[in-house]
Design a protein around this motif. Structure first.
Motif, mmCIF file in Angstrom:
data_model
loop_
_atom_site.group_PDB
_atom_site.id
_atom_site.type_symbol
_atom_site.label_atom_id
_atom_site.label_comp_id
_atom_site.label_asym_id
_atom_site.label_seq_id
_atom_site.Cartn_x
_atom_site.Cartn_y
_atom_site.Cartn_z
ATOM 1 N N UNK A 98 -3.618 -6.797 10.279
ATOM 2 C CA UNK A 98 -3.741 -6.075 11.550
ATOM 3 C C UNK A 98 -2.406 -5.456 11.953
ATOM 4 N N UNK A 99 -1.333 -6.227 11.902
ATOM 5 C CA UNK A 99 -0.005 -5.739 12.279
ATOM 6 C C UNK A 99 0.479 -4.725 11.235
ATOM 7 N N UNK A 100 0.805 -3.533 11.687
ATOM 8 C CA UNK A 100 1.299 -2.495 10.791
ATOM 9 C C UNK A 100 0.230 -1.667 10.119
ATOM 10 N N UNK A 101 -1.045 -1.990 10.352
ATOM 11 C CA UNK A 101 -2.106 -1.263 9.649
ATOM 12 C C UNK A 101 -2.199 0.194 10.084
ATOM 13 N N UNK A 102 -2.070 0.473 11.378
ATOM 14 C CA UNK A 102 -2.137 1.862 11.838
ATOM 15 C C UNK A 102 -0.944 2.668 11.346
ATOM 16 N N UNK A 103 0.204 2.024 11.197
ATOM 17 C CA UNK A 103 1.381 2.721 10.676
ATOM 18 C C UNK A 103 1.139 3.193 9.250
ATOM 19 N N UNK A 104 0.526 2.353 8.433
ATOM 20 C CA UNK A 104 0.238 2.723 7.048
ATOM 21 C C UNK A 104 -0.852 3.787 6.984
ATOM 22 N N UNK A 105 -1.926 3.588 7.702
ATOM 23 C CA UNK A 105 -3.053 4.507 7.614
ATOM 24 C C UNK A 105 -2.747 5.872 8.209
ATOM 25 N N UNK A 106 -1.681 5.993 8.991
ATOM 26 C CA UNK A 106 -1.264 7.277 9.544
ATOM 27 C C UNK A 106 -0.197 7.962 8.697
ATOM 28 N N UNK A 107 0.276 7.286 7.664
ATOM 29 C CA UNK A 107 1.384 7.766 6.836
ATOM 30 C C UNK A 107 0.891 8.815 5.835
ATOM 31 N N UNK A 108 1.495 10.003 5.837
ATOM 32 C CA UNK A 108 1.097 11.070 4.913
ATOM 33 C C UNK A 108 1.386 10.717 3.469
ATOM 34 N N UNK A 109 2.382 9.834 3.210
ATOM 35 C CA UNK A 109 2.685 9.453 1.830
ATOM 36 C C UNK A 109 1.630 8.525 1.233
ATOM 37 N N UNK A 110 0.599 8.202 2.021
ATOM 38 C CA UNK A 110 -0.451 7.326 1.519
ATOM 39 C C UNK A 110 -1.112 7.907 0.274
ATOM 40 N N UNK A 111 -1.199 9.250 0.181
ATOM 41 C CA UNK A 111 -1.810 9.844 -1.010
ATOM 42 C C UNK A 111 -0.762 10.581 -1.850
ATOM 43 N N UNK A 112 0.543 10.278 -1.630
ATOM 44 C CA UNK A 112 1.597 10.803 -2.496
ATOM 45 C C UNK A 112 2.358 9.600 -3.061
ATOM 46 N N UNK A 113 3.699 9.707 -3.173
ATOM 47 C CA UNK A 113 4.498 8.583 -3.657
ATOM 48 C C UNK A 113 5.489 8.077 -2.623
ATOM 49 N N UNK A 114 6.136 8.983 -1.866
ATOM 50 C CA UNK A 114 7.197 8.564 -0.967
ATOM 51 C C UNK A 114 8.357 8.006 -1.767
ATOM 52 N N UNK A 115 8.948 6.909 -1.290
ATOM 53 C CA UNK A 115 9.995 6.225 -2.049
ATOM 54 C C UNK A 115 9.360 5.594 -3.278
ATOM 55 N N UNK A 116 9.892 5.919 -4.464
ATOM 56 C CA UNK A 116 9.203 5.479 -5.681
ATOM 57 C C UNK A 116 9.528 4.042 -6.052
ATOM 58 N N UNK A 117 10.696 3.508 -5.592
ATOM 59 C CA UNK A 117 11.023 2.108 -5.850
ATOM 60 C C UNK A 117 11.245 1.771 -7.304
ATOM 61 N N UNK A 118 11.642 2.720 -8.115
ATOM 62 C CA UNK A 118 11.862 2.475 -9.548
ATOM 63 C C UNK A 118 10.903 3.295 -10.375
#
Length: 551
Positions: free
Chosen positions: A279-299
């Motif tokens: 529940x905590x942080x779920x709206x932040x993720x679901x509103x993030x445009x990088x959800x269907x891209x990569x964003x920070x690749x982390x390696x």
């Protein structure tokens, strides 16, 4: 059959009501009325009209040959009289007269009406059979397909929905810098390198099955979500989310992250039991445009199931957690959600630090939990003209017990109560959409929940972060998005500067082209930087291109 026969009777009644002397064009009037009423087909109308015209030509020919006009007029009047009489008798159910000029018209019209009535009865019977089939458990049917909503099958009272997505990207990354413990930049590993990969984005692929029904007024659902990655998996502490293993003969991993049931209705609200997004942080993720891209690749040299998106560079990962939660009905746009969740371990994600006297863990750990984690949020949705908005606020609470590290032991029974809060807003106006989000926590750490949130001596570290995002759609196909985000992890009192991460930040820009209802093409650039408390820095710049298919 009665309504259709009534059309013919109405036509006949109309002719009976004519008070003036009959004329030859009464035939044409009758035929026109019967055709309009649907009692005659176009073919029948054409045949009868042609026959009527021959009679008119015959009468005209007799006049031209010098025959008495009275005879032709009398013949016409006689036909008209028979026509009215036939209409009257038909209206009262007494049959028709035997006049060869009139009788076929009404017989054909009546036959057409009978056929139409039989067809209507057949259609009515078919409709009743179709309605009965809806509730027949032996017949499987499908809903009309809606792009992005999956395919829904119905077997009696049970609906089965299959949905999902597949994505893939080519990514090139240039990374450099010095080691930062817990940093999200690929350069935080302490070396300079370029790396290419064909990989998944922030999301892996997914196949989601949802089975729903209603019994005794209660809506119920069972959900199973499989999220496989395309790259080889490698066993690690983070399971399928650990780094990959790009070796021949490898196999990908399957992240079966969703297994839950729901029950309730719009009046009572909905209960959820099982594993799903926290529940905590779920709206932040679901509103993030990088959800269907990569964003920070982390390696990028050994990619795992997913990239990071904005995890650790704007928000903490909500994660997929076993839970018993409740979501209230929507009341004037307001909805409450809360629940108890599986408590998670405190984890030393950053590793160790060599302080000159030997290596020492950068964070304490805990695996003892006598009480659950508690999460909750409130959302408010509203519309004002072309403006649509969502506001939300949430919290998280969990007690970490029997902390241990290289400095303290479980027998000392040190504990820490972790607290966190968040606020966010999402607003859209015509082609524009904006998102702003902020969180602050004590003991929660950064990147993942409870990662590096407590010092080796058992003291809580404070953390905070935010991201802002703007997206503009030029039309239904083409849109552009840009975002900036930061996550900070502060030292506790008494800590000295170390290689532990102090700040992760990133800028991301992406272009999206919706080629079809299913397929989107994506191009993205991201820059990520990690900074330690000792001022070590790791940076990377990545460029990616690929496609996402939703069904």
């Amino acid at each position: 059959m009665r309504p259709l026969l009534g059309a013919g009777l109405l036509a006949g009644s109309a002719l009976v009501a004519v008070a003036q002397p009959a004329h030859a064009d009464e035939y044409t009037d009758l035929l026109d009325i019967l055709r309009v009423k649907g009692s005659l087909t176009q073919g029948e109308y054409s045949v009868l009209t042609a026959k009527h015209r021959r009679h008119l030509q015959q009468d005209a020919s007799e006049r031209s040959e010098g025959r008495p006009a009275r005879l032709a007029d009398a013949r016409t009047a006689d036909r008209s009289s028979n026509l009215r009489t036939t209409a009257t008798r038909t209206a009262h159910g007494h049959g028709t007269m035997a006049d060869p000029d009139v009788t076929p018209v009404f017989l054909d019209a009546r036959d057409a009406a009978d056929r139409a009535a039989a067809s209507a009865q057949s259609a009515h019977d078919s409709m009743l059979a179709a309605q009965a089939a809806i509730h027949d458990p032996t017949i499987v049917r499908t809903d009309k397909y809606v792009p992005g909503k999956g395919v829904t099958f119905h077997a009696g009272e049970v609906a089965i929905n299959l949905s999902g997505f597949v994505n893939g990207f080519y990514t090139y990354d240039n990374a450099y810098g010095r080691y930062v413990g817990g940093g999200t930049s690929a350069g935080a590993g302490g070396s300079k390198f370029d790396a290419s990969a064909v990989r998944n984005g922030y999301l892996p692929a997914a196949l989601i099955t949802k089975i729903t029904t209603t019994q005794n007024g209660i809506d119920m659902a069972a959900v199973f979500g499989m999220y496989p990655g395309m790259d080889n998996s490698k066993t690690g502490a983070l399971n399928a989310n650990s780094g990959g293993s790009p070796l021949a003969l490898g196999t990908p991993g399957i992240d079966f992250r969703q297994v839950y049931m729901t029950f309730g209705n719009k009046k009572l609200g909905t209960f959820k039991i099982g594993r799903d997004l926290g529940i905590f942080g779920s709206d932040a993720i679901l509103s993030d445009a990088t959800l269907i891209t990569l964003g920070s690749i982390g390696g990028n040299s050994a990619p795992g199931n997913t990239s990071l998106g904005r995890i650790g560079v704007g928000y903490l990962y909500a994660d997929w957690i076993p839970q018993i939660s409740y979501q209230s009905p929507v009341m004037h746009g307001v909805q409450l959600t809360g629940g108890i969740l599986q408590p998670l371990d405190e984890y030393n994600f950053a590793g160790t630090n060599d302080n000159g006297t030997g290596t020492q863990a950068l964070s304490a750990q805990s695996s003892y939990h006598s009480s659950p984690m508690v999460q909750g949020k409130v959302t408010y949705d509203f519309t004002a003209g072309d403006i649509k908005a969502r506001l939300w606020a949430g919290f998280l609470l969990q007690r970490q017990q029997r902390l241990y590290s290289s400095v303290i032991t479980e027998q000392e029974k040190k504990s820490a109560t972790v607290e966190a809060g968040e606020v966010g807003a999402k607003l859209s106006y015509k082609g524009f959409e904006g998102v702003a989000y902020y969180y602050r926590a004590s003991g929660l750490g950064t990147t993942g929940l409870f990662f590096d949130g407590v010092t080796p001596s058992g003291h809580k570290r404070n953390s905070e972060g935010y991201y802002v995002q703007a997206t503009y759609s030029f039309d239904k196909r083409f849109r552009v998005s840009g975002s900036y985000g930061v996550s900070n992890l502060y030292q506790a009192p008494g800590e000295i500067d170390s290689i532990l991460v102090r700040r992760n930040e990133s800028e991301v820009g992406a272009l999206f082209y919706k080629w079809t209802d299913w397929l989107q093409l994506v191009a993205e650039y991201s820059h990520t930087e990690s900074i330690s408390h000792s001022n070590n820095r790791g940076k990377d710049n990545s460029a990616s291109g690929g496609a996402v298919l939703f069904f």
